[in-house]
Design a protein around this motif. Structure first.
Motif, short mmCIF file in Angstrom:
data_model
loop_
_atom_site.label_atom_id
_atom_site.label_comp_id
_atom_site.label_asym_id
_atom_site.label_seq_id
_atom_site.Cartn_x
_atom_site.Cartn_y
_atom_site.Cartn_z
N GLU A 179 0.83 -1.21 0.00
CA GLU A 179 0.00 0.00 0.00
C GLU A 179 0.87 1.26 0.00
O GLU A 179 0.62 2.21 -0.75
CB GLU A 179 -0.92 -0.01 1.22
CG GLU A 179 -1.89 1.15 1.26
CD GLU A 179 -2.83 1.07 2.45
OE1 GLU A 179 -3.99 1.50 2.32
OE2 GLU A 179 -2.40 0.59 3.51
N ALA A 180 1.92 1.26 0.83
CA ALA A 180 2.83 2.41 0.87
C ALA A 180 3.57 2.57 -0.44
O ALA A 180 3.76 3.69 -0.94
CB ALA A 180 3.82 2.24 2.03
N LEU A 181 3.99 1.46 -1.03
CA LEU A 181 4.73 1.52 -2.29
C LEU A 181 3.87 2.09 -3.41
O LEU A 181 4.27 3.01 -4.12
CB LEU A 181 5.22 0.10 -2.64
CG LEU A 181 6.18 -0.04 -3.82
CD1 LEU A 181 7.02 -1.31 -3.65
CD2 LEU A 181 5.46 -0.09 -5.15
N VAL A 182 2.66 1.54 -3.58
CA VAL A 182 1.78 1.99 -4.65
C VAL A 182 1.39 3.45 -4.46
O VAL A 182 1.35 4.23 -5.42
CB VAL A 182 0.52 1.09 -4.72
CG1 VAL A 182 -0.50 1.68 -5.69
CG2 VAL A 182 0.92 -0.32 -5.15
N ALA A 183 1.12 3.84 -3.22
CA ALA A 183 0.73 5.23 -2.97
C ALA A 183 1.84 6.20 -3.39
O ALA A 183 1.58 7.25 -3.99
CB ALA A 183 0.41 5.42 -1.49
N ASN A 184 3.08 5.83 -3.12
CA ASN A 184 4.19 6.72 -3.49
C ASN A 184 4.43 6.74 -4.99
O ASN A 184 4.76 7.80 -5.54
CB ASN A 184 5.46 6.30 -2.74
CG ASN A 184 5.50 6.86 -1.33
OD1 ASN A 184 5.65 8.06 -1.13
ND2 ASN A 184 5.36 5.99 -0.34
N LEU A 185 4.27 5.62 -5.65
CA LEU A 185 4.43 5.63 -7.11
C LEU A 185 3.33 6.47 -7.76
O LEU A 185 3.58 7.22 -8.71
CB LEU A 185 4.41 4.21 -7.65
CG LEU A 185 5.66 3.36 -7.38
CD1 LEU A 185 5.55 2.01 -8.08
CD2 LEU A 185 6.92 4.08 -7.84
N ARG A 186 2.11 6.37 -7.25
CA ARG A 186 1.01 7.16 -7.81
C ARG A 186 1.21 8.65 -7.59
O ARG A 186 0.84 9.47 -8.43
CB ARG A 186 -0.32 6.70 -7.21
CG ARG A 186 -0.72 5.30 -7.61
CD ARG A 186 -2.09 4.94 -7.08
NE ARG A 186 -3.13 5.76 -7.71
CZ ARG A 186 -4.43 5.67 -7.41
NH1 ARG A 186 -4.83 4.80 -6.50
NH2 ARG A 186 -5.30 6.44 -8.01
N ARG A 187 1.79 9.00 -6.44
CA ARG A 187 2.05 10.42 -6.15
C ARG A 187 3.30 10.94 -6.83
O ARG A 187 3.56 12.14 -6.81
CB ARG A 187 2.19 10.63 -4.63
CG ARG A 187 0.92 10.50 -3.83
CD ARG A 187 1.13 11.10 -2.43
NE ARG A 187 2.24 10.45 -1.74
CZ ARG A 187 2.09 9.50 -0.81
NH1 ARG A 187 0.87 9.08 -0.49
NH2 ARG A 187 3.14 8.98 -0.21
N GLY A 188 4.10 10.02 -7.37
CA GLY A 188 5.37 10.45 -7.95
C GLY A 188 6.41 10.77 -6.90
O GLY A 188 7.29 11.60 -7.13
N THR A 189 6.32 10.09 -5.73
CA THR A 189 7.27 10.34 -4.63
C THR A 189 7.95 9.04 -4.21
O THR A 189 7.91 8.68 -3.02
CB THR A 189 6.54 10.96 -3.43
OG1 THR A 189 5.47 10.06 -3.01
CG2 THR A 189 5.96 12.32 -3.78
N PRO A 190 8.59 8.32 -5.12
CA PRO A 190 9.20 7.04 -4.75
C PRO A 190 10.26 7.19 -3.67
O PRO A 190 10.52 6.24 -2.92
CB PRO A 190 9.79 6.53 -6.06
CG PRO A 190 10.00 7.76 -6.88
CD PRO A 190 8.84 8.66 -6.54
#
Length: 243
Positions: A179-190
């Motif tokens: 969940e944390a990984l996908v959220a950051n990729l969607r926000r563009g904040t890897p």
């Protein structure tokens, strides 16, 4: 989970990944023709991707191992049971109307049968001829990764690091990390994934580490279950915190 992946239209390719290469724009897998903007490595406890990139970190303490087998026996309880031995724990999980799973966690290298003999009350419920799967094992269980984010390669699940199966939260941790990984990729904040992963898993890692350290101390291990029985509210609070 597999059916859900197929239903979502995600292609599943039966390929073995031995090497990955990345540059500023993406990640490629030599010999497969595959290339993507990001690679999520969810390849388990002994991640080949993590090892190939030199991201494994040394561990301390006695190594622990896990063994499991299934028996065609009707569950005698609707709950997961934990049987506590001198150098091992046995976990009983009801799986179906006539099927139970038995998992053993231990620091002692021995056969599944030898470990089961250390729990005579449990062994009496599990005739050898009712075993319906072979013994599967894994270990050492403790694994450390130097980072969860290596350029465009991100690690999740057991591949991101693992303390112990003592508390049985492996799948839950994997989903929290995903969940944390996908959220950051969607926000563009890897770049925030590492910090978010640490924050999301901190409580579990801390409590599991403390319980494991106590378990491995000869003077403390025999006191854990009696203490839990005398202080049920404290025990319940710890279980709820892990869940």
């Amino acid at each position: 989970l597999h059916r859900a992946v197929l239903a979502a239209g995600v292609p599943v390719l039966p390929l073995r990944v031995a090497e990955v290469r990345q540059d500023g724009a993406g990640v490629s897998v030599p010999g497969t023709g595959l290339r993507s903007r990001w690679l999520v490595a969810a390849d388990g406890l002994h991640s080949r991707v993590r090892r190939s990139l030199g991201l494994e970190a040394p561990t301390r303490g006695a190594p622990r191992y896990g063994l499991r087998r299934h028996y065609a026996v009707a569950p005698w309880s609707p709950y997961v049971e934990v049987h506590w031995g001198s150098d091992a724990e046995a976990y009983v999980t009801p799986i179906g109307p006539r099927l139970v799973g038995i998992a053993v966690l231990t620091t002692r290298r021995a056969s599944f049968t030898a470990h089961l003999e250390g729990f005579p009350g449990l062994a009496a419920r599990l005739p050898p001829d009712r075993a319906v799967t072979s013994v599967r094992g894994a270990g050492p269980l403790r694994q450390r990764a130097r980072t969860r984010a290596h350029g465009r390669i991100l690690f999740v699940g057991d591949a991101a690091g693992y303390v112990d199966a003592l508390t049985g939260e492996g799948v839950a941790l994997a989903l929290v990390g995903a969940e944390a990984l996908v959220a950051n990729l969607r926000r563009g904040t890897p770049g925030r994934y590492e910090a978010d992963w640490r924050r999301a898993t901190r409580r579990h890692r801390l409590l599991t580490e403390l319980l494991l350290r106590a378990r491995l101390q000869p003077a403390l291990a025999p006191r854990i279950m009696p203490t839990a029985a005398r202080l049920p509210r404290v025990f319940s609070a710890a279980v709820n915190a892990l869940a």
